[in-house]
Design an enzyme around this catalytic site. Structure first.
Site, PDB file in Angstrom:
ATOM      1  N   ASP A 215      27.303 101.020 -26.652  1.00  0.00           N
ATOM      2  CA  ASP A 215      28.782 101.290 -26.584  1.00  0.00           C
ATOM      3  C   ASP A 215      29.072 101.122 -25.130  1.00  0.00           C
ATOM      4  O   ASP A 215      28.496 101.501 -24.066  1.00  0.00           O
ATOM      5  CB  ASP A 215      29.252 102.533 -27.044  1.00  0.00           C
ATOM      6  CG  ASP A 215      30.683 102.836 -27.134  1.00  0.00           C
ATOM      7  OD1 ASP A 215      31.222 102.150 -28.084  1.00  0.00           O
ATOM      8  OD2 ASP A 215      31.011 103.814 -26.503  1.00  0.00           O
ATOM      9  N   GLU A 284      27.968  96.178 -25.969  1.00  0.00           N
ATOM     10  CA  GLU A 284      29.407  95.828 -26.091  1.00  0.00           C
ATOM     11  C   GLU A 284      29.993  95.941 -24.684  1.00  0.00           C
ATOM     12  O   GLU A 284      30.295  96.859 -23.928  1.00  0.00           O
ATOM     13  CB  GLU A 284      30.031  97.007 -26.797  1.00  0.00           C
ATOM     14  CG  GLU A 284      31.483  96.872 -27.046  1.00  0.00           C
ATOM     15  CD  GLU A 284      32.540  98.019 -26.894  1.00  0.00           C
ATOM     16  OE1 GLU A 284      33.649  98.092 -27.110  1.00  0.00           O
ATOM     17  OE2 GLU A 284      32.021  99.027 -26.134  1.00  0.00           O
TER      18      GLU A 284
END
Ligand code: GLC
Length: 536
Positions: A215, A284
């Protein structure tokens, strides 16, 4: 060239855990729910699943605010449920990628609680980015128990979710939160932070996960000294107008994409490589361009990074062609593996982005087919195989912290729980008759997996055919893509034995030579608008 590492040519299905399948009737998806639907995923033909965070969390950002990185939130089950899921997924030949959230913790994490209790200047605060504001006065000049003035935040950074990226605690200090105020950013320059995450990686690898989705992989480090962000007026306006297609990229981004982040991924790569069976990590990273993205996938760093440039392209053959060319050139420079993505839990579903309704769905299927023909891996988001559109969620049901902070519709519309069966909510999402955590549209009965499974023309049937056909060439067609020129409105490329063609124009065009292996919609004398085909 055939590369045996599975992740180099996989189709990975994103499971947004809260909205996939609910086993216990609380209206929120869970791990046993995912396990119960593994046969569906196996039949769909995916190689892997990426499961969004299921760790202990107060759920302010629906799991992206982690209070304990080594446990399962009771909302989603127990550690043993994850073990069962892993075992059964592997038995179906499906790999499992879990989400790692290293940029910030939850405010409920024991480290943040300790930081609040310990006070300014303590080692506990040193794990986060606590700072005084510019108007702070030395503590010893303020009467005991009085809050020092400190009314101006330490710099001008804005949260991705809107407003200042700083929150003030009762003793007057501020802490940085690039997302919600309940998600304090960690200080990655403090050696305790990387040490903790290395342990977390090992914890899940030892349990048998096949990889991690990282993330906010472009976050973690901030420019030393946390300088103000220098924004032109135009950049500030663009930021304010930004929709849900990811952040804008002003010239000066002191909070993103700092060079030090790459050392973290080098260390993680060594850990992943020390385990058998091609464990992997996909980042990401919302970066400015393909070249900056490629730095994350150098041979000793992450294995892959989501290609958001593909997702951000308009419905335009030249734009798709440019992203393909730039992406392949950038990853080739570092020997990396390309990825393609059209939807996820943070952006407007691509049926809707491409215009919605019949046209949006036709384009979405065509874009998906085009992406599936490209070398590398494709990441698909739950519900896109059902052709789901973004839902206009009633304001009273907004749950996304981004929506609640900005007052604009947020990401709830792409997170509505999946319709599995039946003709009324909750459409088989879970037992019981209550609406799930975000209400489903009453008109979804023709879109359920059950209804579509029986219809050869359905989007689900199309996805199954496309994934099955892709298997016949994905590992053998090689990484070379040759773009062919069939006119400004048509994207055509050859990859090994396969020619892929996508018509972004408004008139039917002649089909390239070859036998049609698959088309995204009905064909007439040629390739109709909003349609793609694969030929061999
Ligand atoms: C990532 C996630 C998003 C989350 C944010 C903060 O962008 O995909 O859902 O809100 O990080 O963790």
């Amino acid at each position: 060239m055939t590369d045996e590492a599975w992740w180099r040519h996989a189709v990975c299905y994103q499971v947004y855990v809260r909205s996939f399948a609910d086993s216990d009737g609380d209206g929120i998806g869970d791990l046993p729910g995912i396990t119960s639907r593994l046969p569906y995923l196996a039949e769909l033909g995916v190689d892997a699943v990426w499961i969004t965070p299921f760790y202990t969390s107060p759920q302010h950002d629906h799991g992206y605010d982690v209070a304990d990185y080594r446990d399962v939130d009771p909302l989603f089950g127990k550690l043993a449920d994850l073990d069962t899921l892993l075992e059964q997924a592997h038995a179906h030949g499906i790999r499992v990628i879990v989400d790692l959230v290293p940029n910030h913790t939850s405010e409920d994490h024991e480290w943040f609680r300790a930081a609040l209790a310990a006070g300014p200047g303590s080692p506990e605060r040193g794990r986060y980015l606590f700072r005084d504001g510019p108007d702070a006065v030395p503590a010893n000049t303020v009467p005991a128990n009085a809050v020092p003035p400190n009314t101006v935040p330490p710099n001008n950074w804005e949260s991705v979710f809107g407003g200042s990226a700083w929150a003030r605690v009762p003793d007057g200090q501020w802490y940085l939160h690039l997302f919600d105020a309940t998600q304090p950013d960690l200080d990655w320059r403090n050696p305790e932070v990387p040490a903790m995450f290395e342990d977390v990686l090992r914890f899940w690898l030892d349990r048998g996960v096949d990889g991690f989705r990282i993330d906010v992989a472009h976050g973690l480090f901030k420019e030393p000294g946390l300088p103000d962000q220098r924004l032109t007026d135009a950049e500030r306006e663009a930021n304010l107008a930004a929709d849900l297609l990811g952040p804008q990229h002003p010239e000066h981004e002191p909070m993103w994409d700092q060079p030090e982040v790459h050392d973290v991924y080098r260390a993680w790569r060594r850990i992943l490589d020390s385990y058998p069976d091609d464990r992997m990590a996909v980042g990401e990273a919302w970066t400015r361009d393909a070249a900056s993205l490629a730095r994350y996938v150098r041979p000793d760093e992450l294995h892959q990074s989501f290609n958001f440039h593909w997702l951000s392209a308009d419905w335009s053959a030249p734009q798709f062609a440019a992203v393909i060319t730039e992406t392949l050139a950038a990853v080739a420079l570092v020997g990396g593996s390309p990825t393609w993505v059209l939807s996820n839990h943070d952006v407007i579903r691509h049926v809707t982005r491409y215009g919605g309704g019949t046209v949006g769905l036709a384009r979405a299927r065509a874009a998906t087919m085009t992406m599936l023909a490209l070398p590398g891996s494709s990441y698909i988001y739950q519900g896109e195989e059902l052709g789901l559109e973004e839902v206009d969620v009633d304001r009273a049901h907004w749950q996304d912290p981004q929506a609640l902070t900005t007052g604009k519709p947020g990401r709830d519309g792409c997170r509505v729980p999946l319709p599995w069966s039946g003709d009324a909510p909750p459409f088989g999402f879970g037992p019981g008759s209550d609406q799930p955590w975000i209400p489903q549209p009453a008109g979804w009965s023709s879109l359920t997996a059950e209804a579509q499974a029986e219809d050869a023309e359905s989007t689900l049937a199309f996805y199954r055919r496309a994934l099955s056909a892709r298997r016949t060439f994905a590992t053998t067609a090689g990484d070379q893509v040759e773009l062919l020129d069939l006119g400004a409105k048509v994207l055509t490329f050859r990859r090994g034995p396969v020619t892929a063609v996508l018509n972004c124009g408004t008139t039917t065009v002649a089909m390239p030579d070859g036998t049609v292996l698959l088309a995204s919609g009905p064909l007439d004398d040629g390739l109709p608008p909003d349609t793609a085909a694969w030929l061999v």
